[in-house]
Design a protein around this motif. Structure first.
Motif, mmCIF file in Angstrom:
data_model
loop_
_atom_site.group_PDB
_atom_site.id
_atom_site.type_symbol
_atom_site.label_atom_id
_atom_site.label_comp_id
_atom_site.label_asym_id
_atom_site.label_seq_id
_atom_site.Cartn_x
_atom_site.Cartn_y
_atom_site.Cartn_z
ATOM 1 N N ARG A 116 61.772 -38.437 -8.152
ATOM 2 C CA ARG A 116 61.673 -38.126 -6.735
ATOM 3 C C ARG A 116 60.665 -39.060 -6.083
ATOM 4 O O ARG A 116 59.711 -39.522 -6.709
ATOM 5 C CB ARG A 116 61.218 -36.671 -6.517
ATOM 6 C CG ARG A 116 62.261 -35.665 -6.952
ATOM 7 C CD ARG A 116 63.378 -35.767 -5.938
ATOM 8 N NE ARG A 116 64.507 -34.916 -6.136
ATOM 9 C CZ ARG A 116 65.710 -35.365 -6.481
ATOM 10 N NH1 ARG A 116 65.905 -36.630 -6.761
ATOM 11 N NH2 ARG A 116 66.731 -34.558 -6.537
ATOM 12 N N TYR A 117 60.885 -39.299 -4.787
ATOM 13 C CA TYR A 117 60.012 -40.206 -4.042
ATOM 14 C C TYR A 117 58.560 -39.741 -4.095
ATOM 15 O O TYR A 117 57.657 -40.548 -4.321
ATOM 16 C CB TYR A 117 60.500 -40.322 -2.597
ATOM 17 C CG TYR A 117 59.645 -41.221 -1.747
ATOM 18 C CD1 TYR A 117 59.569 -42.585 -2.004
ATOM 19 C CD2 TYR A 117 58.922 -40.713 -0.675
ATOM 20 C CE1 TYR A 117 58.781 -43.419 -1.224
ATOM 21 C CE2 TYR A 117 58.142 -41.540 0.118
ATOM 22 C CZ TYR A 117 58.079 -42.890 -0.164
ATOM 23 O OH TYR A 117 57.299 -43.712 0.613
ATOM 24 N N ASP A 118 58.314 -38.450 -3.904
ATOM 25 C CA ASP A 118 56.933 -37.960 -3.911
ATOM 26 C C ASP A 118 56.288 -38.142 -5.278
ATOM 27 O O ASP A 118 55.093 -38.396 -5.378
ATOM 28 C CB ASP A 118 56.848 -36.502 -3.452
ATOM 29 C CG ASP A 118 57.637 -35.538 -4.320
ATOM 30 O OD1 ASP A 118 58.706 -35.918 -4.842
ATOM 31 O OD2 ASP A 118 57.190 -34.388 -4.461
ATOM 32 N N ARG A 119 57.062 -38.048 -6.332
ATOM 33 C CA ARG A 119 56.519 -38.261 -7.680
ATOM 34 C C ARG A 119 56.212 -39.735 -7.914
ATOM 35 O O ARG A 119 55.211 -40.073 -8.554
ATOM 36 C CB ARG A 119 57.485 -37.725 -8.729
ATOM 37 C CG ARG A 119 57.610 -36.220 -8.660
ATOM 38 C CD ARG A 119 58.613 -35.677 -9.626
ATOM 39 N NE ARG A 119 58.736 -34.227 -9.437
ATOM 40 C CZ ARG A 119 59.519 -33.473 -10.171
ATOM 41 N NH1 ARG A 119 60.250 -34.002 -11.137
ATOM 42 N NH2 ARG A 119 59.579 -32.182 -9.942
ATOM 43 N N ILE A 128 52.044 -44.003 -8.354
ATOM 44 C CA ILE A 128 51.460 -45.227 -7.796
ATOM 45 C C ILE A 128 50.041 -44.972 -7.293
ATOM 46 O O ILE A 128 49.140 -45.781 -7.523
ATOM 47 C CB ILE A 128 52.382 -45.790 -6.703
ATOM 48 C CG1 ILE A 128 53.630 -46.378 -7.372
ATOM 49 C CG2 ILE A 128 51.668 -46.816 -5.832
ATOM 50 C CD1 ILE A 128 54.740 -46.731 -6.419
ATOM 51 N N THR A 129 49.837 -43.846 -6.635
ATOM 52 C CA THR A 129 48.500 -43.500 -6.140
ATOM 53 C C THR A 129 47.524 -43.317 -7.294
ATOM 54 O O THR A 129 46.390 -43.814 -7.255
ATOM 55 C CB THR A 129 48.554 -42.222 -5.275
ATOM 56 O OG1 THR A 129 49.430 -42.456 -4.181
ATOM 57 C CG2 THR A 129 47.180 -41.848 -4.766
ATOM 58 N N ARG A 166 42.616 -47.845 -11.256
ATOM 59 C CA ARG A 166 42.192 -49.251 -11.255
ATOM 60 C C ARG A 166 40.921 -49.447 -10.439
ATOM 61 O O ARG A 166 40.153 -50.360 -10.706
ATOM 62 C CB ARG A 166 43.299 -50.142 -10.677
ATOM 63 C CG ARG A 166 44.466 -50.312 -11.606
ATOM 64 C CD ARG A 166 45.597 -51.083 -10.941
ATOM 65 N NE ARG A 166 45.197 -52.319 -10.325
ATOM 66 C CZ ARG A 166 45.141 -53.510 -10.931
ATOM 67 N NH1 ARG A 166 45.450 -53.617 -12.199
ATOM 68 N NH2 ARG A 166 44.793 -54.589 -10.260
ATOM 69 N N GLY A 167 40.721 -48.627 -9.418
ATOM 70 C CA GLY A 167 39.507 -48.730 -8.608
ATOM 71 C C GLY A 167 39.418 -49.979 -7.753
ATOM 72 O O GLY A 167 38.327 -50.362 -7.333
ATOM 73 N N GLN A 168 40.545 -50.605 -7.470
ATOM 74 C CA GLN A 168 40.547 -51.847 -6.688
ATOM 75 C C GLN A 168 40.846 -51.626 -5.209
ATOM 76 O O GLN A 168 40.641 -52.520 -4.396
ATOM 77 C CB GLN A 168 41.587 -52.824 -7.253
ATOM 78 C CG GLN A 168 41.400 -53.158 -8.718
ATOM 79 C CD GLN A 168 40.122 -53.926 -8.958
ATOM 80 O OE1 GLN A 168 39.800 -54.861 -8.237
ATOM 81 N NE2 GLN A 168 39.378 -53.531 -9.968
ATOM 82 N N GLY A 169 41.381 -50.467 -4.861
ATOM 83 C CA GLY A 169 41.673 -50.170 -3.460
ATOM 84 C C GLY A 169 42.865 -50.904 -2.881
ATOM 85 O O GLY A 169 42.932 -51.108 -1.671
#
Length: 110
Positions: A22-25, A30-31, A37-40
């Motif tokens: 699903r798109y939300d998943r 990705i989030t 990664r902590g790169q923003g």
């Protein structure tokens, strides 16, 4: 794992990791990857998407739906499995474009 690998996995094998794709998943995966990664990069991606849609108050995940399905599209537009797949594909395509991971276009010879 890098962005190229993650986006390939999200686009082609999301269901293997999160159940029903699903798109939300996909957005959540990705989030989470971006936060780990902590790169923003997603904060920068938000600004990049807003430059593509001047004056829009929407977040990038909503702008992806607009790009996939047209003006005024929102989560209610995600009805079928194919709708979700298209939204995931557009999300991955835009992230690749933003991150400079797109393959150069090869002109076909006639």
């Amino acid at each position: 794992m890098d962005w190229r690998e993650l986006l390939s996995m999200v686009e082609k094998r999301l269901g293997m990791y999160v159940g029903r794709p699903r798109y939300d998943r996909a957005f959540s995966v990705i989030t989470g990857f971006d936060l780990a990664r902590g790169q923003g990069e997603l904060a920068e991606f938000q600004q990049w998407m807003l430059r593509r849609h001047p004056g829009s108050p929407l977040t990038f995940w909503a702008l992806i739906l607009v790009e996939a399905f047209g003006d005024h599209a929102d989560e209610s537009r995600l009805v079928t499995d194919e709708d979700h797949q298209l939204a995931v594909e557009v999300l991955c395509r835009r992230l690749r474009e933003f991150l400079g991971l797109t393959e150069p276009q090869v002109e076909e010879l006639s």
